[in-house]
Write an enzyme that holds these catalytic residues in place. Sequence first.
Site: not given
Length: 977
Positions: A445, A707-708, A713, A819, A823
Amino acid sequence: MATWRYYAMPSGAEAVSGCNAVARFADFGRGRNGGGGRRGIKADRLMLMKKWQLRPMKRSFSVRNASSEHQQKVKDPLAQQEESLGRCDHFPPDASSIASSIQYHAELTPLFSPGKFEPPKAFFATAQSIRDALIINWNATYDYYERLNVKQAYYLSMEFLQGRALLNAVGNLGLTGAYADALSKLGHNLEKIATQEPDAALGNGGLGRLASCFLDSLATLNYPAWGYGLRYKYGLFKQRITKDGQEEVAEDWLEMSNPWEIVRNDVTYPIKFYGKVLTDSDGKKHWIGGEDIKAVAYDVPIPGYETKTTISLRLWSTKAPAGDFDLSVFNSGKHTQAAEALYNAEKICYVLYPGDESLEGKTLRLKQQYTLCSASLQDIITRFERRSGTKIKWEEFPEKVAVQMNDTHPTLCIPELMRILIDVKGLSWKEAWNITQRTVAYTNHTVLPEALEKWSLELMQKLLPRHVEIIEMIDEELIRTIVSEYGKADPILLEKKLKQMRILENVELPAAFSDLLVKPKASPVAVSTDALSESEEEEEDEKEPEPAKGKGKSVKEGIQGKKKKIPEPVPEQPKLVRMANLCVVGGHAVNGVAAIHSEIVKDEVFNDFFQLWPEKFQNKTNGVTPRRWIRFCNPDLSKIITSWTGSEDWVLNTEKLSELRKFADNEDLQAQWRAAKRSNKLKVASLIKERTGYVVSPDSMFDIQVKRIHEYKRQLLNILGIVYRYKMMKEMSASERKKKFVPRVCIFGGKAFATYVQAKRIVKFITDVGATVNHDPDIGDLLKVIFVPDYNVSVAELLIPASELSQHISTAGMEASGTSNMKFSMNGCILIGTLDGANVEIREEVGEDNFFLFGARANEIAGLRKERAQGKFVPDPRFEEVKKFVRSGVFGSSSYNELLGALEGNEGFGRADYFLVGKDFPSYIDCQAKVDEAYKDQKRWTRMSIMNTAGSYNFSSDRTIHEYARDIWNIKPVELP
């Protein structure tokens, strides 16, 4: 809708509703491991049938071939025995019978005081009523699997981010309307009762949410499967936002118990730590002594959509036997010491990802991972032996069992399966290794080095001594394979391969290979100082300290007069176990989770292994369940999709979503689409007011990044872009800013790991910017900055349907898949992002015109970092302006030097803008200007939104699971009739 199998009561029977009868009858049908129908409960069943005048249903089962719709009937012997007692009537429960069932649980299986029927009590009674219904199909599912002895997949994950279960369960059962009516009769609203349920604190981010989507798809598609995880008492943490930023407190999701789970007190397994390994005279190994605990199973039902298949998520909790409580020590007043063994056992399942900066934290994490692997494998092997009967053929184990390791956390499955097969079951090394490699598979991952786990060899030797012996033997097998493949002719190449591929890092070669890399001794050659080359003279000159003025010496004189220095000792490198390498070696398949990620895995992360075993490597692009992520969380949009595609077939066959493309310019559809989006935005505006106190306008664009919190990110890029926007606004007149900018509500959500200091600084900075911008009367509704605290699945189910722009802006090549991007796209949200992870495939499916692209490409990143190190990077003036503006004190007294310092300099740890925020900033700002222009044209924007939903058809987890089942697990659907 799923077929309901009730035991019919003739008229005049005791006044017990159908649901109540099933509820009470089901309690007697709970067999071991979720499978009912054991002969031992036959008398109890007949007693209840006689008391309540129930008639059993006739049961038959079928197997669906994966390549066709042909179903083969299989006779159920128990059903044949009971056939003479009558046949079952099939009917769905109505609101009245459901209301009776809820009342029954409120009164007779209460968790609250009698009297008032308030929302918390109503939730638990409703959940227990639903669980009763699930148990019937749950037991039947595993009873069927037991009888057929089908091959089963087992998905091991440290995280399962389930979210709330109530609405998902009634939705999958097709009973949303019936339960809504029943609760209405009892004075409650279904949606409000659902909010009483806390999110299960079993995960944190995409890893856990993916695992939960997979379970939903496995059940819906009728694949025989089981999930395994840990039952964390306090979760990761509950996030609070204060003036100082993020604060962490323990999750309390289990304080009032969990109505969905069933503890299996008869399913416990011993787990050992520490101790020592003894060898018999016949060579057999025995792991003895040490610390012994128990793993206890808690099962949670996972119902499929419009099917009777209901699979299990089995969660392990840990405890020590009561005998480990030292009563004499307790009575002597040493209370903590007396309960030390109990605490040491229980704390294993206290917290998800405990801080690992200390040795104690590292030890606890390793204990968690081993507990998951050992308990799960013991359970799997027990099931295999039971289903095999008296003739156990271990060579058939991989034909009945597929174990999927979700990332490197369950890596210890490999040595643990070897240990059990060799030490406990008596197999040879060769037999056990063959079975293990055919059974286990690994999903990667991440490409981040810190996430490719490496454990201290010393720690592992203390905690799991037998497993280290096995890992050393696997490492030796690998060395033998590498030598066989590459030979000894090129020692430099061989040394490079061994260094990259070995499981044990910085560990001497085994004795059998001790002479493998012996280098020839260099012949001593006398070198005159007169023969020193010019470059050598310069090099030596650089090492010499400057002489005092007037006392200079030549280089040659300096060398001759210099005393011989004792070289500095080279620090010994830590000896490590590389878990990702062990996964690749020990499994038969390795998959990435997006097309670009899988190529990086093959070309960079595991290139040496790919060259050796190319057949092992696959791509399985992630997916999300359309049930939770459109059908249930966005009912307004679901109705529109159903109306325009002609049926609800899209819920199971998402290819139907592509039919929306032909209506994308239809004005009626666009009007309905915008109305549904605005309805969802109103819900989020209420959430924001409740959680933060800020008031936002639903007429603004909702721009969301949830998100985290992590540097790669790039939430920092987002908030710096917002600061630039704010700065520009402040420099304009009111009319100018209104003309140039569309109103935006910029929403953030996500947790920073408790010990990740830079991530927590980002959270603090976002909230500081919000505190300034949101109170600026010059700006008003033109810009709002919101940080939604304690982001979880339930919050996502509100934010995602309301989103209009979503940011997926990681540094290219660093996000494996993602993911949440899927969504958002499913719900008609337009993405702004880099070509990273699944963004690449989403952009291809929705169309380039319906995706806002910016930033450097993955193949450019290494070169850009090299340029930065060489001092060649020239920052955009706008980027420098933003940093200066931040440091001016406009957002508070902090200078944010630690935060912004990471974006400056050309080298050094925590410096040099490793994630290329400055490099991508100008491209990002320009792209955001294009977003503003597009949003001004609502017809164009709505068309883009429709095209995103239409193009998301290929990102269902159903598609992903079909691929896993076909290419890795080799399992087939098994459908109950």
